[in-house]
Design a protein around this motif. Structure first.
Motif, PDB file in Angstrom:
ATOM      1  N   SER A  62      34.583  42.527  37.791  1.00 35.26           N
ATOM      2  CA  SER A  62      35.354  43.687  38.260  1.00 35.26           C
ATOM      3  C   SER A  62      36.831  43.325  38.421  1.00 35.26           C
ATOM      4  O   SER A  62      37.181  42.392  39.149  1.00 35.26           O
ATOM      5  N   CYS A  63      37.678  44.033  37.715  1.00 33.86           N
ATOM      6  CA  CYS A  63      39.125  43.752  37.774  1.00 33.86           C
ATOM      7  C   CYS A  63      39.875  44.925  37.143  1.00 33.86           C
ATOM      8  O   CYS A  63      39.261  45.844  36.601  1.00 33.86           O
ATOM      9  N   GLU A  74      40.344  49.899  34.084  1.00 30.41           N
ATOM     10  CA  GLU A  74      39.495  49.404  35.179  1.00 30.41           C
ATOM     11  C   GLU A  74      38.176  48.929  34.600  1.00 30.41           C
ATOM     12  O   GLU A  74      37.535  49.645  33.845  1.00 30.41           O
ATOM     13  N   CYS A  76      34.364  47.661  35.500  1.00 34.91           N
ATOM     14  CA  CYS A  76      33.291  47.614  36.512  1.00 34.91           C
ATOM     15  C   CYS A  76      33.802  48.019  37.898  1.00 34.91           C
ATOM     16  O   CYS A  76      33.629  47.274  38.869  1.00 34.91           O
ATOM     17  N   GLY A  77      34.490  49.132  37.991  1.00 34.71           N
ATOM     18  CA  GLY A  77      34.964  49.628  39.285  1.00 34.71           C
ATOM     19  C   GLY A  77      36.373  49.181  39.621  1.00 34.71           C
ATOM     20  O   GLY A  77      37.028  49.740  40.498  1.00 34.71           O
ATOM     21  N   GLY A  78      36.855  48.163  38.944  1.00 31.97           N
ATOM     22  CA  GLY A  78      38.244  47.720  39.136  1.00 31.97           C
ATOM     23  C   GLY A  78      38.553  47.228  40.538  1.00 31.97           C
ATOM     24  O   GLY A  78      39.667  47.402  41.038  1.00 31.97           O
ATOM     25  N   ASP A  79      37.559  46.559  41.188  1.00 34.84           N
ATOM     26  CA  ASP A  79      37.770  46.133  42.584  1.00 34.84           C
ATOM     27  C   ASP A  79      38.566  44.844  42.740  1.00 34.84           C
ATOM     28  O   ASP A  79      39.139  44.601  43.783  1.00 34.84           O
ATOM     29  N   GLY A  80      38.575  43.990  41.741  1.00 39.45           N
ATOM     30  CA  GLY A  80      39.208  42.672  41.898  1.00 39.45           C
ATOM     31  C   GLY A  80      40.702  42.717  41.683  1.00 39.45           C
ATOM     32  O   GLY A  80      41.365  43.732  41.924  1.00 39.45           O
ATOM     33  N   HIS A  82      44.212  41.634  39.093  1.00 40.64           N
ATOM     34  CA  HIS A  82      44.709  42.065  37.783  1.00 40.64           C
ATOM     35  C   HIS A  82      44.457  40.989  36.730  1.00 40.64           C
ATOM     36  O   HIS A  82      44.789  39.828  36.956  1.00 40.64           O
ATOM     37  N   GLU A 109      46.146  37.894  41.976  1.00 42.93           N
ATOM     38  CA  GLU A 109      45.496  38.553  43.119  1.00 42.93           C
ATOM     39  C   GLU A 109      46.335  39.691  43.675  1.00 42.93           C
ATOM     40  O   GLU A 109      45.856  40.479  44.469  1.00 42.93           O
TER      41      GLU A 109
END
Ligand code: IPD
Ligand code: CA
Length: 266
Positions: A62-63, A74, A76-80, A82, A109
């Motif tokens: 996720s990134c 994004e 897989c949800g874009g949670d991480g 860049h 990060e």
């Protein structure tokens, strides 16, 4: 979950496999219109980016990808953090078959160059994977690398003057004197990798044109190899990761070496 650096290395391997045999062929050149970075996206660029996006989706990493051609994607949800992607740096070389081009992938990060934690540059023509993680040093194919010491036999200087204005060229005049051996190779990320392993002493690009995608991985490679990445006033370079950002920079084995080269000393 795998370490970020391993994700970047595997993504680079997918790029290498996806473009194998393409450089210098008509297939490489296919025109996909302007990408997010503003240049024409070539088939080789788009093929390489697609290989990374497919791999990231498959691996569930996720990134938010900031790609030079595809823009912000994004995964897989874009949670991480860049993932800063220049899937092919040195596209013009690659399209014409000049054997100097690479992939450049970095992870940050936060939203600035100084937030980069990991970077991988893979030399797609000659082979070799350069990798660095914050606080852990830099490697080439797994072996530690570092910038050259203060007294090289030849002072090797990578210089990017492609499309430079007369004003920029004027600023560079001193560099052509003294003991500088200037080179223009055409792939900034790979030139920074050469600096990180001690083959170049300084890399200069004062055109205020380069996107952060082109230098993100090189930035951490040079720093982790013991070098410095400076702005045109010789202060530490930092910049936002946005698409509008364009920078000038001087990367060097040390600030002293950068000054010596810029002044064309001895
Ligand atoms: C290019 C290379 C080249 C520089 C150009 C960049 P690209 O990257 O880094 O050295 O002169 O300004 O655009 O377009 O091949 O990813
Ligand atoms: Ca590119």
């Amino acid at each position: 979950m795998a370490e970020v650096i391993d994700i970047l290395k595997e993504a680079s391997a997918r790029i290498r496999d996806s473009v194998e045999g393409m450089a210098g062929t008509e297939r490489a050149a296919g025109d996909f219109g302007r990408g997010a970075g503003g240049d024409i996206s070539r088939n080789i660029d788009v093929t390489a980016e697609r290989a990374v996006l497919k791999y990231l989706e498959e691996s569930g990493f996720s990134c938010v990808v900031l790609g030079e051609e595809c823009g912000r994607v994004e995964i897989c949800g874009g949670d991480g953090g860049h993932l800063i992607m220049d899937a092919i740096d040195g596209s013009a070389n690659a399209v014409r078959g000049v054997p100097f081009y690479c992939s450049s992938l970095a992870y940050a990060e936060g939203g600035r160059l100084s937030n980069i934690t990991d970077g991988v540059v893979t030399d797609l023509a000659m082979g070799g994977t350069y990798a660095a993680s914050r606080g852990k040093g830099a490697t080439l194919d797994g072996r530690p690398i570092s910038v050259h010491g203060p007294d090289p036999i030849y002072r090797m200087v990578g210089l990017n003057t492609s499309g430079a204005t007369p004003e920029t060229v004027a600023k560079l005049q001193n560099m052509f004197g003294g003991g500088n051996h200037t080179r223009h190779m055409g792939a900034n990320a790979l030139e920074m990798a050469l600096l990180a392993c001690g083959q170049l002493d300084v890399m200069v690009d004062l055109r205020k044109k380069i996107r952060v995608q082109d230098i993100a991985a090189g930035y951490i490679l040079v720093k982790e190899a013991g070098g410095v990445v400076l702005d045109e006033d010789m202060g530490p370079l930092d910049a936002g990761l946005g698409y509008e950002t364009r920078v000038s920079f001087v990367a060097a084995s040390s600030t002293g070496m950068a000054r010596q080269v810029m002044e064309g000393a001895g």
